[in-house]
Design a protein around this motif. Structure first.
Motif, PDB file in Angstrom:
ATOM      1  N   LEU A 187       0.838  -1.329   0.026  1.00 40.05           N
ATOM      2  CA  LEU A 187      -0.065   0.086  -0.002  1.00 40.05           C
ATOM      3  C   LEU A 187       0.721   1.241   0.026  1.00 40.05           C
ATOM      4  CD1 LEU A 187      -2.823  -0.961   2.560  1.00 40.05           C
ATOM      5  CD2 LEU A 187      -3.203  -0.544   0.107  1.00 40.05           C
ATOM      6  N   ILE A 188       1.982   1.124   0.685  1.00 38.52           N
ATOM      7  CA  ILE A 188       2.979   2.523   0.893  1.00 38.52           C
ATOM      8  C   ILE A 188       3.528   2.702  -0.760  1.00 38.52           C
ATOM      9  CG2 ILE A 188       5.137   3.227   1.449  1.00 38.52           C
ATOM     10  CD1 ILE A 188       4.559   2.065   3.962  1.00 38.52           C
ATOM     11  N   ALA A 189       3.898   1.395  -1.408  1.00 36.96           N
ATOM     12  CA  ALA A 189       4.354   1.563  -2.955  1.00 36.96           C
ATOM     13  C   ALA A 189       3.236   2.114  -3.699  1.00 36.96           C
ATOM     14  CB  ALA A 189       4.915   0.489  -3.067  1.00 36.96           C
ATOM     15  N   LYS A 245       2.785   5.890  -3.383  1.00 34.04           N
ATOM     16  CA  LYS A 245       3.933   6.757  -3.872  1.00 34.04           C
ATOM     17  C   LYS A 245       3.595   6.874  -5.245  1.00 34.04           C
ATOM     18  CE  LYS A 245       7.681   5.835  -0.508  1.00 34.04           C
ATOM     19  NZ  LYS A 245       8.744   5.286  -0.096  1.00 34.04           N
ATOM     20  N   ARG A 246       3.210   6.007  -5.987  1.00 32.87           N
ATOM     21  CA  ARG A 246       2.806   6.080  -7.454  1.00 32.87           C
ATOM     22  C   ARG A 246       1.926   7.187  -7.806  1.00 32.87           C
ATOM     23  NH1 ARG A 246       1.742   0.523  -6.960  1.00 32.87           N
ATOM     24  NH2 ARG A 246       3.527  -0.810  -6.833  1.00 32.87           N
ATOM     25  N   ASN A 271      -6.695   6.516  -3.208  1.00 36.57           N
ATOM     26  CA  ASN A 271      -7.309   5.120  -2.837  1.00 36.57           C
ATOM     27  C   ASN A 271      -6.298   4.647  -1.776  1.00 36.57           C
ATOM     28  OD1 ASN A 271      -9.665   5.819  -3.680  1.00 36.57           O
ATOM     29  ND2 ASN A 271      -9.346   4.742  -5.494  1.00 36.57           N
ATOM     30  N   ALA A 272      -4.986   4.440  -2.277  1.00 32.44           N
ATOM     31  CA  ALA A 272      -3.935   3.826  -1.179  1.00 32.44           C
ATOM     32  C   ALA A 272      -3.864   4.612  -0.054  1.00 32.44           C
ATOM     33  CB  ALA A 272      -2.550   3.649  -2.233  1.00 32.44           C
ATOM     34  N   PHE A 273      -3.874   5.892   0.204  1.00 29.43           N
ATOM     35  CA  PHE A 273      -3.773   6.565   1.327  1.00 29.43           C
ATOM     36  C   PHE A 273      -4.912   6.365   2.087  1.00 29.43           C
ATOM     37  CE2 PHE A 273      -0.567   9.621  -0.900  1.00 29.43           C
ATOM     38  CZ  PHE A 273       0.340   9.718   0.253  1.00 29.43           C
ATOM     39  N   ALA A 274      -6.044   6.318   1.477  1.00 29.64           N
ATOM     40  CA  ALA A 274      -7.341   6.094   2.175  1.00 29.64           C
ATOM     41  C   ALA A 274      -7.303   4.629   3.081  1.00 29.64           C
ATOM     42  CB  ALA A 274      -8.482   6.290   1.398  1.00 29.64           C
TER      43      ALA A 274
END
Length: 732
Positions: free
Chosen positions: A176-178, A181-182, A190-193
């Protein structure tokens, strides 16, 4: 509150029915086109059976699905939809999977799956697989992200997901961190959420997400600034914002070290303030198009406000950062305007943010420079009260800020404005209603065995009564005081609060007591002119003061509790003696409290009775009245007390000795006692003296006036004592 919940559930049911219908049509087309007809028909039949059972269960309940009804929903999601909610199925049937993800989300919104980790955990894992699959189309991945965030809200689901094996050595958090960063905007957000949902429940994830190695914090700030700069275009259709959600979760619920990293990260406060201004522009654009964007962006607005509030609550350094961000960007008036938001969550977040802003002197100065600040805060009080909001939220925060503004040198104009507003609204004033509710809610329900009060209850009482104090102090016109005094529930709340806080534990209760004493006395008829009429009896109750007088009469023990403050040592009672002594003494002089003032800080009615000694005594016959026979209570004192009377011994012997209340005569075992004031009335005990005092009071006062020693007699007595002391000194 119940109506709003019912409306939300009704909307969720309608959404679920529509999603089921669309998914059913997609299933028929998709399965018939890609598989054997017999297998497709079997799956569709099973789906129709379970979907019909799900809708029946939803329609038969008035609240969220729980228990047996939730089991129906689980049976629909797990064996029917679950096969469509994974990366392999999404690759073969992308459109079908996207619709299945949407339907699964609407099902979750109607249900309660608390404790269903065995089912929800595998579902979260499958949906995460869909979201992180970069080969899928953005629509399917976005639907997977929304469902994932919804599923992660179920208790214990995060722990179950993090414990699941992941193909990559970096694990689920690393994946999810990767993704965060994209640079992919929607999928990045959405990854941040998704990370925000994880850090709220897992300390290790919070530590990793804020670490310098992850480098997420600068990216989140940059992303927020980018969206704020784009304004309405980037915010259109956005119900939540992942980078902001992550900062909110970290500043609200993360462990100390992780939270501290966010607090000192550059640009956080400025990004949140800029986003508030961008939301304002987006709402103006939506209103120009005939739309309503305020509720659509409610989460973004409330989380921006929460980030700023958390910064101001941490320490002086972070407070200054948030202060600069709000004042330099022009966002402070915007925060005040959000007190009028149709969203209850936004109103509460805005009032809390303003309360934290007003904690420091520089904040209070800045608030005073904003036009209409008092009107905005008073309006927030009214709306929250009328909407039935929890008084510990918006109402308490708004009253807190008003109390701070009222205590400034310029605060009298705030009090005057509030007094005019309350008078204009009349006895049905929602402003006074809000203050009444706060003060009433501050007193614990002693009937349920509660051990004491909470800090929130004390704050409600203190802030509410300080605002009332400001209104009462600034009420110069009769109609303004009338509006305050003619609210029976307000009188009841204030008297009840005074009675409770006089006896509650805690050194900080004094500030509430001081303000309550003044407010209650004003409601009972006290005004500034009373200061110049010391010793004059209080006026009788009127239509305006009847409510407060009735509550004082119905408050047993209030007089004794209030009198107790006069019995304290001066050092421990300096604040009370300086601020509240006169209105408190005025209250004690009311017949409703039955505690007329007496010398030495004790009510005459409360003084002990002394046995009658059969004639005048040497100690009570002094010409200067300095012995025990002096009333010491001024014109208002009265009660039972010392041995000697003001009449001669012969006159006293000629009168029949009988109790003035019950008529009993003296006996050797039970001698009669004299009234300390007039020395002419007899009583068989303290109880009779107290009961007879209302009838005896006028005669007692008249007798004391007749028996006052003259100035010449006093001077002669003083000269005699001086000569006696001089002679004694010479003999020694």
């Amino acid at each position: 509150m119940a109506d709003a919940t019912a409306a939300a559930l009704a909307a969720a049911r309608e959404l679920l029915a529509a999603d089921l219908q669309e998914l059913g049509a997609a299933l028929r087309l998709g399965l018939e086109a890609h598989g054997p007809a017999s297998e497709a028909q079997e799956f569709i039949s099973r789906w129709e059976l379970h979907s019909r059972a799900l809708l029946d269960a939803v329609d038969s309940t008035e609240s969220g699905l729980e228990g047996a009804a939730a089991t129906v929903a689980a049976e629909f999601l797990h064996p029917v939809l679950h096969p469509l909610l994974n990366g392999a199925s999404a690759s073969v049937h992308p459109g079908l999977s996207a619709q299945a993800l949407v339907t699964a989300k609407s099902t979750l919104l109607c249900c309660s799956f608390e404790g269903s980790t065995c089912f929800v955990g595998p579902l979260a894992f499958s949906v995460l697989d869909v979201f992180l699959n970069e080969q899928l189309d953005p629509q399917t991945r976005s639907a997977a992200a929304e469902l994932l965030i919804c599923v992660l809200g179920v208790s214990d689901c995060v722990a179950s997901l993090l414990a699941a094996p992941w193909p990559d050595a970096d694990g689920i958090v690393g994946a999810l961190i990767a993704a965060a960063k994209r640079r992919g905007q929607l999928q990045q957000d959405n990854a941040f959420a998704a990370l925000a949902a994880l850090v709220k429940a897992d300390a290790a994830t919070a530590e990793r997400a804020t670490s310098p190695e992850a480098g997420l914090l600068p990216i989140a700030v940059e992303r927020i600034q980018s969206v704020a700069a784009d304004g309405a275009k980037s915010l259109a259709g956005r119900s939540f914002f992942g980078p902001l959600r992550l900062l909110w979760a970290l500043t609200s619920a993360a462990p100390c070290r992780a939270r501290g990293r966010v607090m000192v990260s550059p640009g956080v406060a400025g990004a949140a303030a800029d986003l508030l201004m961008a939301l304002s522009a987006a709402e103006r654009a939506a209103q120009a198009d005939g739309q309503q964007a305020a509720c659509q962006h409610a989460e973004v607005a409330s989380q921006s406000l929460a980030v700023l509030s958390n910064l101001m609550s941490a320490d002086r350094f972070t407070y200054v950062r948030a202060f600069d961000a709000l004042t330099r960007s022009g966002a402070l008036p915007r925060v005040l305007a959000l007190l009028r938001s149709p969203s209850k969550a936004v109103r509460s977040a805005a009032s809390f943010c303003i309360a934290r802003f007003a904690d420091e002197e520089i904040g209070r100065v800045a608030l005073f420079k904003v036009p209409g600040v008092a009107s905005e805060l008073a309006g927030a009080l009214r709306r929250a009260y009328e909407d039935g909001d929890d008084p510990t939220q918006t109402q308490s925060y708004a009253a807190f800020v008003l109390s701070l503004l009222l205590q400034r040198s310029e605060g009298r104009r705030v009090g005057a404005a509030l007094a005019r507003a309350a008078a204009a609204e009349g006895s049905a004033s929602s402003l006074l209603g809000a203050l009444t509710g706060m003060i009433e809610a501050s007193v614990p329900d002693r009937g349920d065995g509660a051990a004491g009060h909470t800090e929130a209850q004390w704050t409600m009482c203190y802030t509410g009564v300080v605002v009332l104090n400001g209104i009462a102090s600034a009420s110069t016109a009769p109609e303004q005081l009338r509006a305050l005094r003619r609210v029976p529930l307000l009188a009841e709340a204030c008297v009840g609060a005074l009675r409770y806080w006089l006896t509650a534990d805690g050194d900080h209760n004094m500030s509430s007591i001081l303000n309550l004493v003044f407010v209650v006395s004003v409601m009972a008829g006290f005004d500034s002119k009373q200061v110049g009429r010391r010793g004059a009896p209080p006026a009788a109750a009127t239509a305006d003061t009847a409510a407060a007088r009735a509550e004082l009469r119905a408050a047993p023990g209030l007089g004794a509790a209030l009198q107790g403050f006069f019995d304290r040592p001066p050092a421990a009672n300096a604040e009370f003696a300086t601020i509240a002594a006169f209105p408190a003494k005025w209250l004690l002089s009311l017949p409703e409290l039955k505690a007329p003032a007496a010398a030495g800080g004790r009510s005459a009615a409360a003084q002990p009775l002394v046995p009658e000694a059969g004639g005048s005594s040497s100690s009570s016959s002094r010409a200067d009245g300095s012995g025990p026979s002096s009333s010491g209570g001024g014109g208002d004192g009265g009660g039972s007390g010392s041995a000697a009377g003001s009449s001669s011994g012969a006159e006293a012997a000629a009168r029949p000795r009988a109790c003035g209340e019950c008529g009993k005569s003296a006996t050797a075992e039970a001698p009669l006692l004299r009234c300390v004031g007039c020395k002419a009335q007899f009583y068989c005990g303290e109880a009779c003296a107290l009961r007879h005092w209302p009838s005896h009071r006028a005669a007692c006062k008249a007798a004391r006036r007749v028996c006052q020693p003259t100035g010449a007699a006093c001077e002669a007595a003083r000269a005699a004592r001086k000569a006696a002391r001089k002679a004694a000194a010479q003999r020694s």
